[in-house]
Structures are given as structure tokens and as C-alpha cells.
Design an enzyme around this catalytic site. Structure first.
Site, PDB file in Angstrom:
ATOM      1  CG  ASP A 118      25.857  44.917  11.117  1.00  0.00           C
ATOM      2  OD1 ASP A 118      26.019  44.569  12.300  1.00  0.00           O
ATOM      3  OD2 ASP A 118      24.774  45.295  10.656  1.00  0.00           O
TER       4      ASP A 118
ATOM      5  CE1 TYR B 271      38.721  38.872  28.912  1.00  0.00           C
ATOM      6  CE2 TYR B 271      38.303  37.538  30.845  1.00  0.00           C
ATOM      7  CZ  TYR B 271      37.930  38.527  29.980  1.00  0.00           C
ATOM      8  OH  TYR B 271      36.753  39.176  30.164  1.00  0.00           O
TER       9      TYR B 271
ATOM     10  CG  HIS C 268      24.206  47.448  13.970  1.00  0.00           C
ATOM     11  ND1 HIS C 268      24.492  46.118  13.998  1.00  0.00           N
ATOM     12  CD2 HIS C 268      23.918  47.797  15.271  1.00  0.00           C
ATOM     13  CE1 HIS C 268      24.399  45.681  15.242  1.00  0.00           C
ATOM     14  NE2 HIS C 268      24.044  46.678  16.028  1.00  0.00           N
TER      15      HIS C 268
END
Ligand code: FNR
Length: 411
Positions: free
Chosen positions: A186, A158, A300
Site C-alpha cells: 500500500d 543501479y 497504512h
């Protein structure tokens, strides 16, 4: 109020809090832990002031046009990749693409965009409208993994399927006409997005309505939005993953979330074309004539490591420590940019362009495409005013000596 009544980007935020669904507001506004990094993103801009030049000639002539990553843009501003625009408006990222096309700026499409990537390319004004595609990499099959049980076998197959999906996606967006690949680095570990976590019980139906279309992993149920859509992110990213991307695209690569001067240097060494400084931990120590260099994760937009300092600070540090690097690689920043003055400060210090995330999501949430267009107009007006009031007619007139930390000059 109409979109035209909005005077500053913050006006959209005030309205967004009133009119967005609780789930959308919480996911968009969320920051990690105590939100100190989020606050600092904004506050740090307030510590830099201009050193304007006067008597610099006819200010009626001038332009805000520039180029970054080989992309021509009407403004040194781009739309940062931000997930799930349909949480805020039923048309989602489509509004961002149309507004960006009308205003002549670039948009980075999130790997977790709620519109299909084909739909966004289709919505471009014409084939020259620049779109950047952001990738997140799922885990890779370990070549020497021992397959001890059927369970492990299934899961490894997978995972491998996911990386080949990334290869296919990279090739697809290049074929569609993307202008660059943005590799977000990040988010290789989770963060606690406080407001989002507090709101999680309301989120399920909203997540399903806005779920990312560019990943074949369904959002998990019963989790906050951020966690529900990030399950497929690899926790084991390294510089060799740049080679994986390079192998699957001929487009310029921007690494998003570079955190310190040393990593900018490594990006140059790994053949990266651009870096987006989202966060850095390096701080000027006023009591010493030196910089303290340490490493942290980036934030972020204040959504990853809390207590990391601001992108404008790492840009300043890069300017002081490594002025040579700006000719080797295109440097961009995002995080906390809320006005034209913020953009001009970053440009004077050497950034080629500046990204904004939340302001465009808020404008889209309150006024749709018209709101995003208005937000870009506000930036255009403020950038023009700021540039001309400090003596810069065009972007190339902006110089590092035109901005510096507030307070008396100490040499
Ligand atoms: C983001 N960001 C982001 N970054 C990325 O590379 N991929 C993504 O899918 C997302 N998603 C996302 C969602 C939301 C709601 C936000 C607020 C942010 C980070 C984004 O690209 C950018 O770095 C920050 O938004 C910049 O900070 P400001 O402008 O929001 O202060």
C-alpha cells in the site's frame, strides 16, 4: 511515571507526545492529509459491540494462545512493521524484539528498521522466537529498455542492483530463521504525512542517527522522515511481484495492505498464504440491501490514502460476503487497534491475529523495553477479561455471531 503505572495503551501515547523529540513524535503520529482515515481506523472499532454468551462454565480455565501463519503465539497480537524505532529510543527495534521474546509474541521487522536485521535475530530469546520480515521492492530492470545515453545506462544498472539486493535480503532473512515474509503493497505511491512534512526542517540529524540499515540507499536530505526513507520504493508493483518473492523464498508470504474482497480473492489465486487488511473502501449502504464495491488504496495506519474506511469494516464485509475465504487464507488486520476489546472483535469476525504499530513505538519511546513489555501485558489482561466476559475461554471459542455493528439487530 513507571511503565507499570500505565493502565491503557493510550497512556503511552500521552507520554510520548510529551517526551519524544519533535521529529520522532511527528513521524510516528503523522497521518495523511486531513487525518480522516486515521481517525476512522479508531472510530470504526467503536461501532462494533459484543453479543456475549452467559453461563459458559469455569472461566478459571482458559488461554489466549493461538496460531497464525503457522506461528504459535501467546496472544493473538503481533508487532506491525514500523520504521525507524531509533528515532524514539536509542536501542530502537532491539527493545521490541526483546519484549516480544519475553512475552511470546511475533514481531514483524520493517524494511526500514533502524537496527540491522542480524542484530535483531541475534537478540532473540531463542531460535523459536518468531520474527517476520517485511519487504519493499525497489524498481526492476526493464528487460527491453533501450539504453539511449550513458545516463540511462547507469541508472538502469543501479536499479537492477537494487532488485538483486532484494533477492539477497530475502535469502538472508530465511537463513537467519524468519518465519514469514510480509510484502507491503500500500505504499507504491507517496502520501503527504502532514505533521511529518511540517516538521521536516528539524529532521536531518535525527534521520541520520536512526537511518534504515537494511537498505543500501541513503536517506535523502532535507525531506520529511517518511519521504527521506522511501525513495527506493517501486511505483510499478503488480501481482507478478508475488512470483518474484516466491522465487526467492520458501517462507509463507503475507500481503500487507489488501483493500477489498476482490483483492483477497486475487491473493488466494496468486498463492499468497496470508493477507493483512490495512484498509478498504467498501462500505455498507444502509439504505440498500447491498454492498457498494469500489477500489481504493489502503492507508497504512492512516498514512496513505485519506478518507479510506477502517480495517475492521473490511473484515466485517469479508465475513459477510466471503465467509468461505477464512479457510483458504489467514486474514490479519492492523490499524487503530488500541485495546484488548478491539483485538477480540477482530478475532470473532475471523482474523487470525491483529497487529499494532504506533502503540509499541510510543511505549518504546517512553519506557524502552520495559514499556513495550508493559504494553503487551495490558493487551494480555484486556484480551483475557474481554474473552471471559463474553463467554470465550479460548480463542477458538470466539465466533462471528459474538460481535456485530452497534444498534438493534435487523436480521
Ligand atoms: C508504519 N507502517 C509501516 N508498514 C510497513 O509495512 N513498513 C514500514 O516500514 C512501516 N513504517 C511505519 C512507521 C510508522 C511510524 C508507522 C506509524 C507505521 C505501518 C504499520 O505497519 C501499521 O500498518 C500501522 O502502524 C497500523 O496502524 P496503528 O496500529 O499505528 O494505528
Amino acid at each position: 511515571p513507571d511503565a507499570q503505572d500505565m493502565l491503557m495503551l493510550q497512556d503511552f501515547e500521552l507520554w510520548a507526545e510529551k517526551v519524544l523529540s519533535r521529529t520522532a513524535w511527528a513521524y510516528y503520529r503523522s497521518a495523511s492529509d486531513e487525518g480522516k482515515a486515521f481517525d476512522e481506523n479508531r472510530n470504526a472499532f467503536g461501532r462494533y459491540f459484543f453479543r456475549p454468551r452467559i453461563l459458559t462454565g469455569d472461566m478459571n480455565q482458559g488461554s489466549t494462545e493461538t496460531t497464525f501463519m503457522g506461528i504459535e503465539t501467546s496472544l493473538p497480537v503481533f508487532i506491525s512493521p514500523a520504521a525507524m524505532a531509533k528515532l524514539g529510543h536509542p536501542l530502537g527495534e532491539l527493545n521490541l524484539t526483546k519484549a516480544a521474546g519475553d512475552c511470546g509474541i511475533a514481531q514483524a521487522i520493517s524494511a526500514n528498521a533502524s537496527c540491522a536485521v542480524e542484530e535483531l535475530f541475534e537478540a532473540r530469546k531463542d531460535e523459536t522466537q518468531p520474527l517476520i520480515f517485511q519487504v519493499r521492492l525497489p524498481p526492476m530492470l526493464l528487460p527491453f529498455a533501450t539504453l539511449k545515453s550513458w545516463r540511462l545506462t547507469i541508472s538502469k544498472i543501479y536499479l537492477n542492483k537494487d532488485r538483486s539486493a532484494s533477492e539477497a535480503l530475502l535469502r538472508k532473512v530465511e537463513k537467519l530463521g524468519a518465519r514469514a515474509i510480509m510484502f507491503t503493497v500500500d505504499t507504491s505511491w507517496d502520501s503527504k504525512r502532514t505533521l511529518d512534512e511540517q516538521t521536516k526542517r528539524l529532521a536531518n540529524s535525527a534521520i541520520m542517527a536512526a537511518k534504515p540499515t537494511n537498505s543500501d540507499t541513503a536517506p535523502a536530505q532535507g525531506l520529511p522522515v517518511g519521504k527521506a526513507i522511501s525513495g527506493y520504493q517501486d511505483h510499478n508493483l503488480s501481482w507478478s511481484d508475488i512470483a518474484f518473492i516466491r522465487k526467492n523464498t520458501t517462507l509463507p508470504i503475507i500481503v500487507k495492505g489488501v483493500q477489498c474482497v476482490e483483492d483477497v480473492q486475487l491473493a488466494v489465486e496468486h498463492g499468497v498464504d496470508g493477507v493483512l487488511l490495512v484498509r478498504d473502501s467498501n462500505r455498507y449502504a444502509p439504505d440498500r440491501d447491498a454492498y457498494q464495491l469500489t477500489r481504493h488504496k489502503s492507508n497504512h495506519g492512516g498514512r496513505q490514502a485519506d478518507y479510506a474506511p477502517a480495517p475492521i469494516d473490511i473484515l466485517y464485509e469479508l465475513r459477510v460476503l466471503r465467509p468461505d475465504i477464512f479457510s483458504k487464507i489467514d486474514v490479519m488486520i492492523d490499524g487503530g487497534v488500541r485495546s484488548g476489546a478491539d483485538v477480540v472483535k477482530a478475532l470473532a469476525l475471523g482474523a487470525k491475529a491483529v497487529g499494532l504499530g504506533r502503540p509499541f513505538l510510543y511505549a518504546n519511546g517512553t519506557h524502552g523495553q520495559e514499556g513495550v513489555t508493559r504494553a503487551i501485558q495490558i493487551l494480555h489482561e484486556e484480551i483475557t477479561n474481554t474473552m471471559r466476559n463474553i463467554g470465550a475461554k479460548k480463542v477458538s471459542d470466539l465466533k462471528p455471531e459474538m460481535v456485530g455493528p452497534a444498534g438493534p439487530w435487523v436480521g
